[in-house]
Each structure stands twice: as C-alpha cells, then as structure tokens.
Design a protein around this motif. Sequence first.
Motif, PDB file in Angstrom:
ATOM      1  N   SER A   6       0.684  -1.110   0.001  1.00  0.00           N
ATOM      2  CA  SER A   6       0.117   0.044   0.089  1.00  0.00           C
ATOM      3  C   SER A   6       0.932   1.235  -0.145  1.00  0.00           C
ATOM      4  N   GLU A   7       2.099   1.282   0.670  1.00  0.00           N
ATOM      5  CA  GLU A   7       2.871   2.496   0.696  1.00  0.00           C
ATOM      6  C   GLU A   7       3.644   2.648  -0.705  1.00  0.00           C
ATOM      7  N   ILE A   8       3.992   1.555  -1.376  1.00  0.00           N
ATOM      8  CA  ILE A   8       4.337   1.706  -2.813  1.00  0.00           C
ATOM      9  C   ILE A   8       3.402   2.154  -3.590  1.00  0.00           C
ATOM     10  N   ILE A   9       2.365   1.707  -3.713  1.00  0.00           N
ATOM     11  CA  ILE A   9       1.149   2.339  -4.511  1.00  0.00           C
ATOM     12  C   ILE A   9       1.021   3.787  -4.268  1.00  0.00           C
ATOM     13  N   GLU A  10       0.627   3.793  -3.137  1.00  0.00           N
ATOM     14  CA  GLU A  10       0.407   5.289  -2.444  1.00  0.00           C
ATOM     15  C   GLU A  10       1.672   6.320  -3.058  1.00  0.00           C
ATOM     16  N   THR A  11       2.644   5.858  -3.058  1.00  0.00           N
ATOM     17  CA  THR A  11       3.855   6.605  -3.565  1.00  0.00           C
ATOM     18  C   THR A  11       3.950   6.916  -5.088  1.00  0.00           C
ATOM     19  N   MET A  12       3.492   5.979  -5.730  1.00  0.00           N
ATOM     20  CA  MET A  12       3.490   5.647  -7.067  1.00  0.00           C
ATOM     21  C   MET A  12       2.199   6.887  -7.696  1.00  0.00           C
ATOM     22  N   GLU A  13       1.196   6.663  -6.682  1.00  0.00           N
ATOM     23  CA  GLU A  13       0.138   7.727  -7.348  1.00  0.00           C
ATOM     24  C   GLU A  13       0.412   9.263  -6.891  1.00  0.00           C
ATOM     25  N   LYS A  14       1.243   9.359  -5.929  1.00  0.00           N
ATOM     26  CA  LYS A  14       1.640  10.797  -5.223  1.00  0.00           C
ATOM     27  C   LYS A  14       2.402  11.381  -6.490  1.00  0.00           C
ATOM     28  N   THR A  15       3.535  10.629  -6.816  1.00  0.00           N
ATOM     29  CA  THR A  15       4.648  11.287  -7.606  1.00  0.00           C
ATOM     30  C   THR A  15       4.153  11.381  -9.307  1.00  0.00           C
ATOM     31  N   GLY A  16       3.259  10.222  -9.693  1.00  0.00           N
ATOM     32  CA  GLY A  16       3.005  10.188 -10.730  1.00  0.00           C
ATOM     33  C   GLY A  16       3.801   9.541 -12.006  1.00  0.00           C
ATOM     34  N   MET A  17       4.936   9.516 -11.631  1.00  0.00           N
ATOM     35  CA  MET A  17       6.112   9.004 -12.572  1.00  0.00           C
ATOM     36  C   MET A  17       7.051   7.994 -12.089  1.00  0.00           C
ATOM     37  N   ILE A  18       7.384   7.052 -12.761  1.00  0.00           N
ATOM     38  CA  ILE A  18       8.151   5.972 -12.323  1.00  0.00           C
ATOM     39  C   ILE A  18       9.298   5.869 -13.576  1.00  0.00           C
ATOM     40  N   PRO A  19      10.402   6.392 -13.370  1.00  0.00           N
ATOM     41  CA  PRO A  19      11.654   6.142 -14.226  1.00  0.00           C
ATOM     42  C   PRO A  19      12.147   4.661 -14.408  1.00  0.00           C
ATOM     43  N   VAL A  20      12.109   4.224 -15.631  1.00  0.00           N
ATOM     44  CA  VAL A  20      12.595   2.837 -16.102  1.00  0.00           C
ATOM     45  C   VAL A  20      13.886   2.783 -16.553  1.00  0.00           C
ATOM     46  N   PHE A  21      14.809   2.393 -16.009  1.00  0.00           N
ATOM     47  CA  PHE A  21      16.240   2.468 -16.484  1.00  0.00           C
ATOM     48  C   PHE A  21      16.991   1.185 -16.273  1.00  0.00           C
ATOM     49  N   ASN A  22      18.228   1.115 -17.187  1.00  0.00           N
ATOM     50  CA  ASN A  22      19.111   0.032 -17.093  1.00  0.00           C
ATOM     51  C   ASN A  22      20.619   0.298 -17.487  1.00  0.00           C
ATOM     52  N   HIS A  23      21.488   0.060 -16.816  1.00  0.00           N
ATOM     53  CA  HIS A  23      22.822   0.288 -17.252  1.00  0.00           C
ATOM     54  C   HIS A  23      23.847  -0.795 -16.569  1.00  0.00           C
ATOM     55  N   SER A  24      24.695  -0.897 -17.461  1.00  0.00           N
ATOM     56  CA  SER A  24      25.593  -2.105 -16.982  1.00  0.00           C
ATOM     57  C   SER A  24      26.742  -1.514 -16.115  1.00  0.00           C
ATOM     58  N   ASP A  25      26.909  -0.296 -16.199  1.00  0.00           N
ATOM     59  CA  ASP A  25      27.947   0.496 -15.413  1.00  0.00           C
ATOM     60  C   ASP A  25      27.270   0.724 -14.025  1.00  0.00           C
ATOM     61  N   LEU A  26      27.769   0.410 -13.122  1.00  0.00           N
ATOM     62  CA  LEU A  26      27.314   0.895 -11.765  1.00  0.00           C
ATOM     63  C   LEU A  26      27.390   2.264 -11.275  1.00  0.00           C
ATOM     64  N   GLU A  27      28.312   2.803 -11.648  1.00  0.00           N
ATOM     65  CA  GLU A  27      28.497   4.248 -11.451  1.00  0.00           C
ATOM     66  C   GLU A  27      27.619   5.070 -12.172  1.00  0.00           C
ATOM     67  N   VAL A  28      27.316   4.919 -13.365  1.00  0.00           N
ATOM     68  CA  VAL A  28      26.303   5.390 -14.165  1.00  0.00           C
ATOM     69  C   VAL A  28      24.949   5.420 -13.670  1.00  0.00           C
ATOM     70  N   ALA A  29      24.447   4.168 -13.222  1.00  0.00           N
ATOM     71  CA  ALA A  29      23.523   3.945 -12.411  1.00  0.00           C
ATOM     72  C   ALA A  29      23.037   4.506 -11.068  1.00  0.00           C
ATOM     73  N   LYS A  30      24.220   4.496 -10.463  1.00  0.00           N
ATOM     74  CA  LYS A  30      24.209   5.491  -9.273  1.00  0.00           C
ATOM     75  C   LYS A  30      23.937   7.033  -9.394  1.00  0.00           C
ATOM     76  N   ASN A  31      24.381   7.500 -10.547  1.00  0.00           N
ATOM     77  CA  ASN A  31      24.356   8.955 -10.888  1.00  0.00           C
ATOM     78  C   ASN A  31      23.079   9.165 -11.280  1.00  0.00           C
ATOM     79  N   VAL A  32      22.205   8.350 -12.304  1.00  0.00           N
ATOM     80  CA  VAL A  32      20.912   8.392 -12.589  1.00  0.00           C
ATOM     81  C   VAL A  32      20.088   8.328 -11.479  1.00  0.00           C
ATOM     82  N   LEU A  33      20.248   7.509 -10.351  1.00  0.00           N
ATOM     83  CA  LEU A  33      19.346   7.131  -9.529  1.00  0.00           C
ATOM     84  C   LEU A  33      19.540   8.515  -8.566  1.00  0.00           C
ATOM     85  N   ASP A  34      20.668   9.102  -8.427  1.00  0.00           N
ATOM     86  CA  ASP A  34      20.837  10.384  -7.664  1.00  0.00           C
ATOM     87  C   ASP A  34      20.015  11.382  -8.272  1.00  0.00           C
TER      88      ASP A  34
END
Length: 222
Positions: A6-34
Amino acid sequence: MKFSNSEIIETMEKTGMIPVFNHSDLEVAKNVLDASYNGGVRVFEFTNRGENALEVFRELKAYSSRHKGLILGIGTIFTPKEVEDFIEAGADFIVSPALIPNVAVTSTRNDTLWIPGCGTVTEIFNAREMGAQVIKAFPGNVLGPSFISAVKAVLPSLKIMPTGGVEPTEENLSQWFKAGVTCVGMGSQLFKKDWIKQKKFDALEKQISDALDTIQVIRNTP
C-alpha cells in the motif's frame, strides 16, 4: 526498510511517474538514481537487462539506502527464479512485460507487489483475478491513451501505469493523465542516450523535476 504494498502504490500515485532505467555500469546507474531522487522521484524501476543486471541491482539497492523513502523495484521479470533472486537482492516490487502466472504466485508468496504487463481487457481482468493491484499497460506506444480511457470506462477503479512511448512533455503527459492513468513509466524518452553518455546528470535532474511538476499541474487543472 521494507515498504508495504500500500505504501508503494500510494507513493506511485503521489509522484505520478516511475523512471525505468538500465545500465551495465554501476557508477552510471548511481548517478542516474541520484539525479532522479534529487529531481523528486520516489519510486524507481531498474530493468533486468544484460548479464550483470542482478549484480548492478544488488549494489544499487545498497547504495539507495542513502536516499530516504526511495522505493527501488525491478522490471523485465519473466521467471520465478528471477523473482526470488531480485527479492533476495532487495527489490521492493516486481514488474513484468506480460501477465505471467508463476511470477504472480512467487511474488505473492514473498509478499511483494507485482505489476504485470497487459495489453487487453481480458489480460487486465485475469490479472486482477490473480490479485494484481496495479496494471502496466504495455506497450504504451501501441495501446495509446484511448485504450486507457476505454478500459477505465468499464473498470473505473483500475490503477494503471502505461510504459513505453510516454514522453516528458505537457502535451503527451496530458493525454495520458486525462485518460485516467495512476502514474506513468518513462524510460528512453526520459533518459536520453547522449545525456547519459556525456554524463549530463544535472540536465537529467532538471528534466525529471520539470516532468513531475508538469504532472502535478495537469492533475490540478480541471
């Protein structure tokens, strides 16, 4: 910290957008997450693509603990083993491109929110019968906002998230939200390859922030 469904669904609704991302380089993934978190994202979907996706996800999950309230899930899941591997690695939720019964069973057994990809009313009905609380309309660019409107007419309480073909523009986002989506999943239209390659993470953060602001304006406009 484990988030409830319920917390996950509520947060999904509140923000309205979920980024969908993949990268093989962990440092790139960290920067994108930040950049995503700093831009206002609170639910993030990493996708299971590439040979080292599990390894990167495991490290990214550990890294994500620095961001208070960030919910990190895994997408492109096809098998029960993948469900178990990624839950063990800390996935807060599971997303599939299709309606896969044994993925549903394994996720539910592990008390983990699962979001199946559906492209017909029959698939959506079956997914709900199997306990799905949120549906991924996929591929969004094929189905379009008119599909969402038609489905919501017969299933008004449906929580639905289109993924694929969603653009971070007022015109496109308006079409989706006025059709009745709960939130949108956004990948390649948000994470421009050139920006990632050139490490333009500040520009990415601004685009994410602008897109989230646009969603709130659309929601608050009669």
